[in-house]
Design an enzyme around this catalytic site. Structure first.
Site, PDB file in Angstrom:
ATOM      1  NE  ARG A  18       5.613  -0.455   1.752  1.00 38.02           N
ATOM      2  CZ  ARG A  18       4.460   0.014   2.192  1.00 38.02           C
ATOM      3  NH1 ARG A  18       4.042  -0.267   3.417  1.00 38.02           N
ATOM      4  NH2 ARG A  18       3.683   0.741   1.411  1.00 38.02           N
ATOM      5  CG  ASP A  19       0.951  -2.022   2.069  1.00 39.67           C
ATOM      6  OD1 ASP A  19       0.634  -2.515   3.169  1.00 39.67           O
ATOM      7  OD2 ASP A  19       0.531  -0.923   1.686  1.00 39.67           O
ATOM      8  CG  HIS A  22       1.955  -4.431   6.860  1.00 37.70           C
ATOM      9  ND1 HIS A  22       2.496  -4.105   8.080  1.00 37.70           N
ATOM     10  CD2 HIS A  22       2.184  -3.363   6.047  1.00 37.70           C
ATOM     11  CE1 HIS A  22       3.038  -2.892   8.023  1.00 37.70           C
ATOM     12  NE2 HIS A  22       2.865  -2.431   6.803  1.00 37.70           N
ATOM     13  CG  HIS A 199      -0.384   3.468  -0.974  1.00 38.63           C
ATOM     14  ND1 HIS A 199       0.436   2.428  -1.346  1.00 38.63           N
ATOM     15  CD2 HIS A 199      -0.925   3.112   0.227  1.00 38.63           C
ATOM     16  CE1 HIS A 199       0.397   1.477  -0.405  1.00 38.63           C
ATOM     17  NE2 HIS A 199      -0.427   1.876   0.554  1.00 38.63           N
ATOM     18  CG  HIS A 201      -4.436   0.320   2.261  1.00 38.90           C
ATOM     19  ND1 HIS A 201      -3.947  -0.914   2.640  1.00 38.90           N
ATOM     20  CD2 HIS A 201      -3.374   1.152   2.218  1.00 38.90           C
ATOM     21  CE1 HIS A 201      -2.640  -0.818   2.832  1.00 38.90           C
ATOM     22  NE2 HIS A 201      -2.263   0.421   2.580  1.00 38.90           N
ATOM     23  CE1 TYR A 290      -0.207   3.812   8.152  1.00 32.08           C
ATOM     24  CE2 TYR A 290       0.693   2.408   9.871  1.00 32.08           C
ATOM     25  CZ  TYR A 290       0.848   3.121   8.701  1.00 32.08           C
ATOM     26  OH  TYR A 290       2.078   3.139   8.095  1.00 32.08           O
TER      27      TYR A 290
END
Length: 342
Positions: A18-19, A22, A199, A201, A290
């Site tokens: 999913r991520d 990108h 979550h 990053h 983001y």
């Protein structure tokens, strides 16, 4: 941390499919999805998230066209998953209740309803429908660095009141330091009765450290992606996270060797580029932008002859959030006009 954590089980949700979408411009093939999902399942991953990078119905001009439909992606994964829970992401305003029903028909067992950190109220219907249809439902608060802990708590309580089984705190920009994570996760853990997840990053190279900070504050769910594959500089690296948690005395139910092999033998060969902290992703974390804006920003910078960092700084100054990808071109155009006038 010490051996006292040995009794504590940490739920791992892998978001490679999913991520990670990108990072490959949403071009996963049916064969790649099946291979990765089968490998994750065999390694013991509990939740496998499969969607367009921006969730169900995210394939679009604004967010990027996917190679496959939601139905094709989900069926490719569902056909090979034997034990894990097939999970989807849904952003209200992009995905609809009909999209969620389709996901259930394709085998989804859990959904994460993701909203900006101040907008949990727009997810009430989606959480309600998920629970009514027998899904495990997560409330996911994105861009949590943008507001103080008490605001995160307020929104987490809303998700809990709608029936969410777990509340996720998302460092969607990779902008938090460990103390920021502890403050927000700890405040939510103290006030809600349901489990809390985190979550991360890696834009400031702190994804794994921030996961540990979240655990220290009481989180029991963590996200990862094989080889860190994800938006911006990527996510916490699932295989590394599993190893770190084992060393720290936690249990995950994930086979360390098998998850390493999935990352090295299946995921790494299909990556478009190494998932490293280059200048632009680093600036995303610094400016609080983001993470999924990265490839859009690279394209805009090339189109207008700009440094991607300048675009990201301006996006951060304007406090742009997920869903405003169309503004990247506007910002780039304005910066180019200003540059040309100097």
């Amino acid at each position: 941390m010490n051996g006292g954590n040995k009794a504590k089980f940490i739920h791992i949700l892998d978001t490679t499919l999913r991520d990670g979408s990108h990072a490959v411009a949403h071009q996963f093939t049916r064969e790649q999805i099946a291979a990765i999902a089968a490998g994750l399942d065999a390694a013991g991953i509990e939740y496998i998230e499969v969607s367009h990078g921006d969730g169900l119905a995210g394939s679009s001009y604004n967010y990027g066209w996917a190679a496959l439909s939601d139905e094709e992606m989900l069926k490719a994964a569902a056909e090979v998953i034997k034990k894990a829970k097939l999970t989807v992401l849904l952003l209200p305003g992009i995905g609809t209740q009909e999209d969620l029903k389709l996901a259930i028909d394709c085998g989804a067992k859990a959904v994460r309803v993701a909203t900006h950190v101040t907008e949990a109220d727009i997810g009430e219907q989606h959480i309600g429908l998920a629970k009514k249809m027998g899904l495990e439902a997560f409330g996911f608060l994105m861009m949590a660095h943008m507001v103080p802990p008490e605001k995160v708590v307020e929104q987490a309580l809303l998700f809990e009141s709608y029936g969410a089984d777990c509340i996720y705190i998302g460092d969607s920009a990779g902008a938090m330091l460990p103390e920021d994570v502890k403050a927000r996760v700890g405040a939510v853990v103290e006030k809600v009765k349901v489990p809390v997840g985190f979550h991360a990053h890696n834009n400031l190279t702190l994804a794994t450290a921030n996961c540990l900070a979240a655990l220290e504050a009481g989180a029991t769910f963590l996200d990862g992606a094989c080889r860190g594959l994800g938006a911006g500089a990527g996510n916490a690296q699932t295989e590394a996270l599993v190893g770190v948690l084992e060393k720290a005395g936690y249990q995950t139910g994930v086979d360390f060797y098998k998850i390493m092999d999935v990352a090295e033998d299946i995921v790494e060969p299909i990556m478009h580029r190494p998932q490293v902290v280059r200048n632009a992703p680093l600036m995303q974390g610094y400016a609080g932008v983001y993470s999924s804006f990265l490839l859009h920003t690279y394209r805009a910078a090339e189109k207008f002859g700009l440094d991607p960092r300048d675009i990201l700084v301006e996006l951060g100054r304007r406090r742009m959030v997920g869903g405003q990808e169309d503004m990247i071109i506007d910002v780039a155009y304005q910066l180019a006009q200003k540059k040309g006038g100097n």
